[in-house]
Design an enzyme around this catalytic site. Structure first.
Site, PDB file in Angstrom:
ATOM      1  N   SER A 168       1.027  -7.628   1.377  1.00 51.01           N
ATOM      2  CA  SER A 168      -0.090  -6.977   2.250  1.00 51.01           C
ATOM      3  C   SER A 168      -1.105  -6.272   1.125  1.00 51.01           C
ATOM      4  O   SER A 168      -1.742  -7.433   0.164  1.00 51.01           O
ATOM      5  CB  SER A 168       0.991  -5.820   2.587  1.00 51.01           C
ATOM      6  OG  SER A 168      -0.283  -5.039   2.933  1.00 51.01           O
ATOM      7  N   GLN A 169      -0.715  -5.229   0.105  1.00 55.54           N
ATOM      8  CA  GLN A 169      -1.857  -4.891  -0.990  1.00 55.54           C
ATOM      9  C   GLN A 169      -1.622  -5.535  -1.785  1.00 55.54           C
ATOM     10  O   GLN A 169      -2.405  -6.005  -2.791  1.00 55.54           O
ATOM     11  CB  GLN A 169      -1.580  -3.458  -1.185  1.00 55.54           C
ATOM     12  CG  GLN A 169      -1.926  -3.340  -2.861  1.00 55.54           C
ATOM     13  CD  GLN A 169      -1.706  -1.732  -2.611  1.00 55.54           C
ATOM     14  OE1 GLN A 169      -3.223  -0.790  -2.886  1.00 55.54           O
ATOM     15  NE2 GLN A 169      -1.369  -0.968  -3.057  1.00 55.54           N
ATOM     16  N   TYR A 175       0.988  -0.995  -0.175  1.00 53.95           N
ATOM     17  CA  TYR A 175      -0.221  -0.294   0.144  1.00 53.95           C
ATOM     18  C   TYR A 175       0.816   1.176   0.256  1.00 53.95           C
ATOM     19  O   TYR A 175       1.711   1.408   0.424  1.00 53.95           O
ATOM     20  CB  TYR A 175      -1.210   0.267   1.220  1.00 53.95           C
ATOM     21  CG  TYR A 175      -1.564   1.118   0.830  1.00 53.95           C
ATOM     22  CD1 TYR A 175      -3.029   0.729   0.419  1.00 53.95           C
ATOM     23  CD2 TYR A 175      -1.963   2.045   1.713  1.00 53.95           C
ATOM     24  CE1 TYR A 175      -4.062   1.286   0.619  1.00 53.95           C
ATOM     25  CE2 TYR A 175      -3.035   2.773   2.317  1.00 53.95           C
ATOM     26  CZ  TYR A 175      -4.204   2.965   1.738  1.00 53.95           C
ATOM     27  OH  TYR A 175      -5.290   3.642   1.247  1.00 53.95           O
ATOM     28  N   HIS A 177       2.606  -6.776  11.347  1.00 60.45           N
ATOM     29  CA  HIS A 177       3.109  -7.212   9.616  1.00 60.45           C
ATOM     30  C   HIS A 177       3.486  -6.826   8.895  1.00 60.45           C
ATOM     31  O   HIS A 177       3.248  -7.776   7.810  1.00 60.45           O
ATOM     32  CB  HIS A 177       1.377  -5.187   9.084  1.00 60.45           C
ATOM     33  CG  HIS A 177       1.001  -5.108   8.016  1.00 60.45           C
ATOM     34  ND1 HIS A 177      -0.136  -6.627   7.576  1.00 60.45           N
ATOM     35  CD2 HIS A 177       0.646  -4.779   6.591  1.00 60.45           C
ATOM     36  CE1 HIS A 177       0.031  -6.304   5.995  1.00 60.45           C
ATOM     37  NE2 HIS A 177       0.440  -4.974   6.579  1.00 60.45           N
ATOM     38  N   ASP A 226      -1.156  -9.513  13.765  1.00 55.22           N
ATOM     39  CA  ASP A 226      -1.183  -8.385  12.788  1.00 55.22           C
ATOM     40  C   ASP A 226      -2.628  -7.669  13.375  1.00 55.22           C
ATOM     41  O   ASP A 226      -3.516  -8.675  12.877  1.00 55.22           O
ATOM     42  CB  ASP A 226      -0.895  -8.746  11.335  1.00 55.22           C
ATOM     43  CG  ASP A 226      -0.731  -7.886  10.620  1.00 55.22           C
ATOM     44  OD1 ASP A 226      -0.744  -7.024  10.281  1.00 55.22           O
ATOM     45  OD2 ASP A 226      -0.683  -8.546   8.895  1.00 55.22           O
TER      46      ASP A 226
END
Length: 324
Positions: free
Chosen positions: A187-188, A92, A303, A273
């Site tokens: 993640s993203q 992100y 995370h 997370d």
């Protein structure tokens, strides 16, 4: 942050009942068909760098709406035969950054295609080079609520379409073996990977690391961290829009994409997370339709998940999938 989500035994059984749009498949078929009307126009320009172990190409191709999307293709120096390839999607608000940030997979003998994410790359250390020329109705700062009033206008419709086209762009290069392409991201990037794994059915493998964009209803109410908190902040002001918001998000939920994925998959999650809570990751993992699936669990990690340890796990796992 201590573990605040479900215990691991419950995570392994967690299967939320998420409403899926009846036209989910038709929506994506029409979206990708519209994108295919634009010539891919993949271009690869050599970049001179003091990196004798790799060859770097500055990539551009036509993504959603024919918009130009940038990327890097990093190849082992001296490659002459088509190579297995990894297509990577970025976390992100990260951009493609500089080529020397992407040497791992070329060092391991693979072609490495890194897709820039449209409109992002201004909030971290890696700058982006791809604008998003599409505007939206009022949205909370960030990307998660841009165009959220209608799935046709939603930001991630454009991103996921770009990501599918990125696989085609990678395959367009003569040193990429189109039959041996995997997708991965963190993640993203992991959430985008799940979408691509469903929308590009002939990938050899996918590796979504601590994936974002999964189980939106739970994520939006479980964590107060950004980016998921963007949804709550948006609805804090627009109280009447809840049903519309979650209907739009249902077209982009990684759980629904996972239910359509068939390629071998290596997931990961950190049990501490609070950005992408482990229950949201397990929701996608447990829904994943492919029989060959594994999840690496990092009990005391946030995370960052496994970080370099997960990269090492991928280095051991992916070559066997890509060299079959």
């Amino acid at each position: 942050m201590a573990q605040t989500d479900l215990p691991l035994d419950q995570l392994r059984a967690y299967r939320p009942s998420l409403p899926e749009p009846e036209d989910f498949d038709a929506f994506w078929e029409k979206t990708l068909a519209a994108a295919a009307e634009h010539e891919l126009a993949a271009r690869f320009e050599p970049v001179e760098l003091p990196l004798p172990g790799v060859e770097v190409l500055d990539v551009s191709f036509a993504g959603y709406g024919g918009h130009t999307v940038k990327g890097w293709l990093v190849l082992p120096a001296g490659a002459r035969e088509p190579l297995p390839a990894v297509v990577e999607y970025i976390g992100y608000n990260g951009g493609r950054g500089l080529p020397h940030m992407h040497l791992l997979w070329a060092a391991a003998g693979f072609a490495h295609f890194v897709m820039d994410t449209r409109g992002q790359g201004s909030g971290g250390l890696a700058e982006g080079a791809t604008p998003d020329p599409v505007g939206s109705d009022p949205a909370f700062p960030g990307y998660l609520t841009r165009g959220i009033g209608d799935p046709h206008d939603y930001y991630y419709r454009r991103v996921h379409t770009d990501a599918v086209r990125a696989v085609s762009a990678a395959r367009a290069h003569p040193l990429v073996d189109s039959a041996r392409v995997a997708a991965l991201g963190t993640s993203q990037g992991g959430g985008i990977t799940l979408a691509v794994g469903a929308l590009v059915p002939d990938l050899v493998a996918i590796a979504p690391d601590v994936p974002f964009l999964c189980d939106f209803p739970r994520a939006a109410t479980l964590t107060d961290r950004l980016p998921y908190r963007e949804i709550g902040q948006f609805l804090k002001a627009r109280r009447a829009d809840r049903e519309t918001v979650f209907r739009t998000l249902s077209y982009f939920d990684g759980v629904h994409f996972a239910a359509r994925g068939r390629a071998p998959a290596l997931f990961s999650t950190g049990l501490e997370d609070m950005t992408c809570p482990p229950s949201t990751v397990f929701a996608a993992f447990n829904a994943y339709a492919g029989e060959d699936k594994t999840i690496e669990v990092y009990p005391f990690n946030d995370h960052e998940g496994g970080g370099p340890y997960q990269q090492l796990a991928q280095l051991h796992w992916l070559p066997g999938k890509l060299r079959t």
